[in-house]
Design a protein around this motif. Sequence first.
Motif, mmCIF file in Angstrom:
data_model
loop_
_atom_site.group_PDB
_atom_site.id
_atom_site.type_symbol
_atom_site.label_atom_id
_atom_site.label_comp_id
_atom_site.label_asym_id
_atom_site.label_seq_id
_atom_site.Cartn_x
_atom_site.Cartn_y
_atom_site.Cartn_z
ATOM 1 N N PRO A 102 9.656 10.252 -1.157
ATOM 2 C CA PRO A 102 9.167 11.037 0.248
ATOM 3 C C PRO A 102 8.202 10.243 1.085
ATOM 4 O O PRO A 102 7.801 10.413 2.223
ATOM 5 C CB PRO A 102 8.889 12.154 -0.462
ATOM 6 C CG PRO A 102 8.380 12.135 -1.688
ATOM 7 C CD PRO A 102 9.210 11.116 -2.283
ATOM 8 N N MET A 103 7.147 9.400 0.379
ATOM 9 C CA MET A 103 6.132 8.747 1.153
ATOM 10 C C MET A 103 6.570 7.433 1.964
ATOM 11 O O MET A 103 6.327 7.007 2.899
ATOM 12 C CB MET A 103 4.798 8.669 0.329
ATOM 13 C CG MET A 103 3.813 8.117 1.014
ATOM 14 S SD MET A 103 2.903 9.183 1.957
ATOM 15 C CE MET A 103 2.353 10.391 0.503
ATOM 16 N N ILE A 126 0.891 -1.156 -0.083
ATOM 17 C CA ILE A 126 0.171 0.073 -0.096
ATOM 18 C C ILE A 126 0.946 1.239 0.023
ATOM 19 O O ILE A 126 0.468 2.329 -0.713
ATOM 20 C CB ILE A 126 -1.053 -0.085 1.100
ATOM 21 C CG1 ILE A 126 -0.084 0.042 2.532
ATOM 22 C CG2 ILE A 126 -1.980 -1.194 0.946
ATOM 23 C CD1 ILE A 126 -1.431 0.273 3.840
ATOM 24 N N ILE A 127 2.103 1.307 0.733
ATOM 25 C CA ILE A 127 2.710 2.552 0.896
ATOM 26 C C ILE A 127 3.400 2.901 -0.715
ATOM 27 O O ILE A 127 3.602 3.838 -1.228
ATOM 28 C CB ILE A 127 3.824 2.492 1.830
ATOM 29 C CG1 ILE A 127 4.961 1.249 1.743
ATOM 30 C CG2 ILE A 127 3.210 2.499 3.142
ATOM 31 C CD1 ILE A 127 5.923 1.223 2.643
ATOM 32 N N THR A 128 3.673 1.750 -1.525
ATOM 33 C CA THR A 128 4.160 1.708 -2.778
ATOM 34 C C THR A 128 3.104 2.298 -3.861
ATOM 35 O O THR A 128 3.686 3.136 -4.580
ATOM 36 C CB THR A 128 4.746 0.304 -3.359
ATOM 37 O OG1 THR A 128 5.942 -0.200 -2.454
ATOM 38 C CG2 THR A 128 5.443 0.554 -4.645
ATOM 39 N N VAL A 129 1.993 1.826 -3.606
ATOM 40 C CA VAL A 129 0.995 2.381 -4.348
ATOM 41 C C VAL A 129 0.799 3.875 -4.161
ATOM 42 O O VAL A 129 0.150 4.649 -5.009
ATOM 43 C CB VAL A 129 -0.465 1.610 -4.294
ATOM 44 C CG1 VAL A 129 -1.529 2.266 -4.984
ATOM 45 C CG2 VAL A 129 -0.163 0.082 -4.691
ATOM 46 N N SER A 130 1.030 4.351 -2.726
ATOM 47 C CA SER A 130 0.771 5.532 -2.300
ATOM 48 C C SER A 130 1.973 6.485 -2.953
ATOM 49 O O SER A 130 2.028 7.765 -2.659
ATOM 50 C CB SER A 130 1.074 5.512 -0.848
ATOM 51 O OG SER A 130 -0.222 4.795 -0.295
ATOM 52 N N GLU A 131 2.819 5.920 -3.273
ATOM 53 C CA GLU A 131 4.297 6.676 -3.835
ATOM 54 C C GLU A 131 3.935 7.485 -5.042
ATOM 55 O O GLU A 131 3.634 6.934 -6.048
ATOM 56 C CB GLU A 131 5.441 5.904 -3.851
ATOM 57 C CG GLU A 131 6.823 6.601 -4.065
ATOM 58 C CD GLU A 131 6.947 7.603 -3.286
ATOM 59 O OE1 GLU A 131 7.187 8.842 -3.458
ATOM 60 O OE2 GLU A 131 7.254 7.265 -1.990
ATOM 61 N N PRO A 132 3.940 8.852 -4.936
ATOM 62 C CA PRO A 132 3.364 9.598 -6.130
ATOM 63 C C PRO A 132 4.505 9.470 -7.452
ATOM 64 O O PRO A 132 4.207 9.578 -8.540
ATOM 65 C CB PRO A 132 3.780 10.971 -5.569
ATOM 66 C CG PRO A 132 4.389 10.969 -4.265
ATOM 67 C CD PRO A 132 4.242 9.794 -3.768
ATOM 68 N N ASP A 133 5.875 9.246 -6.942
ATOM 69 C CA ASP A 133 6.973 9.151 -8.136
ATOM 70 C C ASP A 133 6.570 7.884 -8.917
ATOM 71 O O ASP A 133 7.220 7.903 -10.226
ATOM 72 C CB ASP A 133 8.347 8.971 -7.565
ATOM 73 C CG ASP A 133 8.829 10.419 -6.921
ATOM 74 O OD1 ASP A 133 8.196 11.244 -7.210
ATOM 75 O OD2 ASP A 133 9.686 10.330 -6.233
#
Length: 511
Positions: free
Chosen positions: A180-181, A96-103
Amino acid sequence: MKVFQTILMEKAVETGKAVLPVIGIVLILCFSIAPISPGILMAFLVGAVLLMAGMILFTLGVDMSMTPMGERVGTCMTKTRKLWIMVLMGFVLGFIITVSEPDLQVLAEQVPSVPNMILIIAVAVGVGIFLVVALLRMLFGIALPPMLVIFYLIVFGLAFLVPDNFLAVAFDSGGVTTGPMTVPFIMALGIGIAAIRNDRHASDDSFGLVALCSIGPILAVLILGLIYHPESYEYVPEAIPEFSNSVELCRYFLKELPEYMKEMAVSLLPIVLFFGLFQVIFRLVPMKSLLKIGIGLIYTYVGLVLFLTGVNVGFSPAGNYLGQVLAALPFRWVIVPIGMLIGYFIVRAEPAVFVLTKQVEEITDGAISSGAMGLSLSIGVSVSLGLAMIRVLTGLSIFWFIIPGYFIALSLSFFVPKIFTAIAFDSGGVASGPMTATFLLPFAMGACSAVGGNIITDAFGVVAMVAMTPLITIQILGLVFRTRAAKAEKEGLETYVSAFDGMGDMEIIEL
C-alpha cells in the motif's frame, strides 16, 4: 463540504462491498463447520471495523496526497533531461519507498537465520535497481514482454540453485514489497513521466513499473539464499492470543496501536522528506495544493495505522485459527473451495487494488473498466488460493505451479495489447498486499500445521501464487478486449461498405 461528504460516502460504499463479503464468509464458517473461540471472533470483528475505517481514510488520502506527489516528482524528473540525475533519483526513490513498506518488516521476520536489516537493505537495493530499469524502459520506449522474459529466465535459473527453504519466501517477497505504500507512489510516478511523452505509446508505458519492481526483491532473496547457509531453517509461528473478556481485548488492541503508529510514521517520513526536498528545489506545487497534500498525508497515515492494526491484531489470528480448524476436519479437502471463495472476495479489500483499478480506468478513458479489472483479479486470486491449498495438503513443490504459470503469462504477453501486459504484471504485485500477508498466509500456515506439513516450504508461497494468477487472467481479458475490438471494427466496415453499395445502387436507379 458537501463534495467531501459525497466522496467519503463513495469510499465507504466501495470499502463495504470489498470487506463485508469476507466478514460474512468467516462468520458463516465460524457458526457452522469451523467453530472458533469467542475471544478470537471478537478480535476479528473489532479488526474488521478498524480495517474498514482505515481503508476509507487511506483511499481518500492517496487521492489527495500520494498520487499528486508521485505525478509531480515523475514529471519533474523527466523535465531535468539529464539521464544521470534520473537514474540516481530513481534508485534513491525505489530504495526509500521499499524501506518504508510495512509488509517488508513482516517478510524480514519470516526468513530464518538472515538478519532483518540485511534482508531489508538487499530487497530495497533490488527494488531501487529495477525502478531505474523501469524508468529507462519508459524513456527509451523498450517493449516490456522481452524484458520480462529475460529477467524471469534469470530468476528461474537462480531458483534452481537455492535451497528449497528460500524458494517460496523469495517469490513471496516480490508481492509483499509492492504494497500500500509503494504502489500508489510508483504508479503515479509512471503517469507523471508518461505525461511528458507525446507519442501514442506513452499511456501504455505508464504501466509496468510495479511489474519490474516486483522482480528485484525475488532476485535479492534468491541471492541471499546462495550466500547464507544457516544451520536451521525452522520457523516458529507466534502463538494465537486468547481473550477472556472485552476489557482484555481492548487492552491488547491499545497495546499494539502505538507500535503501528510508530511503524507508519517511520514508513511515511522518507517519502515526505523526499517530496519536501523536491518542493524546496523545484517548487512542484503551489501553497494551496501543498496544504491539500499535507491533509491527504494525515488521512493516509491514520488510515494505514487503523488498517494494519485491524489486520495484524484481528484478522491474522482468526485466519491462522480458521486454517487449523478447517484442515483438521475429516473432510479436509473442503479447504480448497473455501480458500477459493475467500480469495475471490479478499483481493477487493487490498488497499492498492483500489488505486490500480481507478488509475487503469482513468488512463484508458473507461475502455478498461474497474469492474472488469476487479472481476479478473478476483478470478485470478480465487484460482491461486485453490492451488495454494492443494500445495498445503499435498506438499507439492512451488516449482510445479510457478513455472507453468509464468510460462503461460509470458507467452500471452506476445499476443495481447501492450497495455494489458503492463497492467497484468502490475496487478500481480498489487493483488498480493497486506490482506494476503496477514490473513491468507496465516490461513495457509494454520492449515499446514494441522496437516503436519513444512510451513517454510508448503505454506509460504501463497503470496507468490496470488501474485502470479492475475498475470494470466488480466491478459486473457486483453485477448477478449482485442477480439471484441476486431469484431466491432469488422462490423463497422461491413456496415460502411453496405451503405456505400446501397448509395451506388440508388445512383444507378436515378440515372
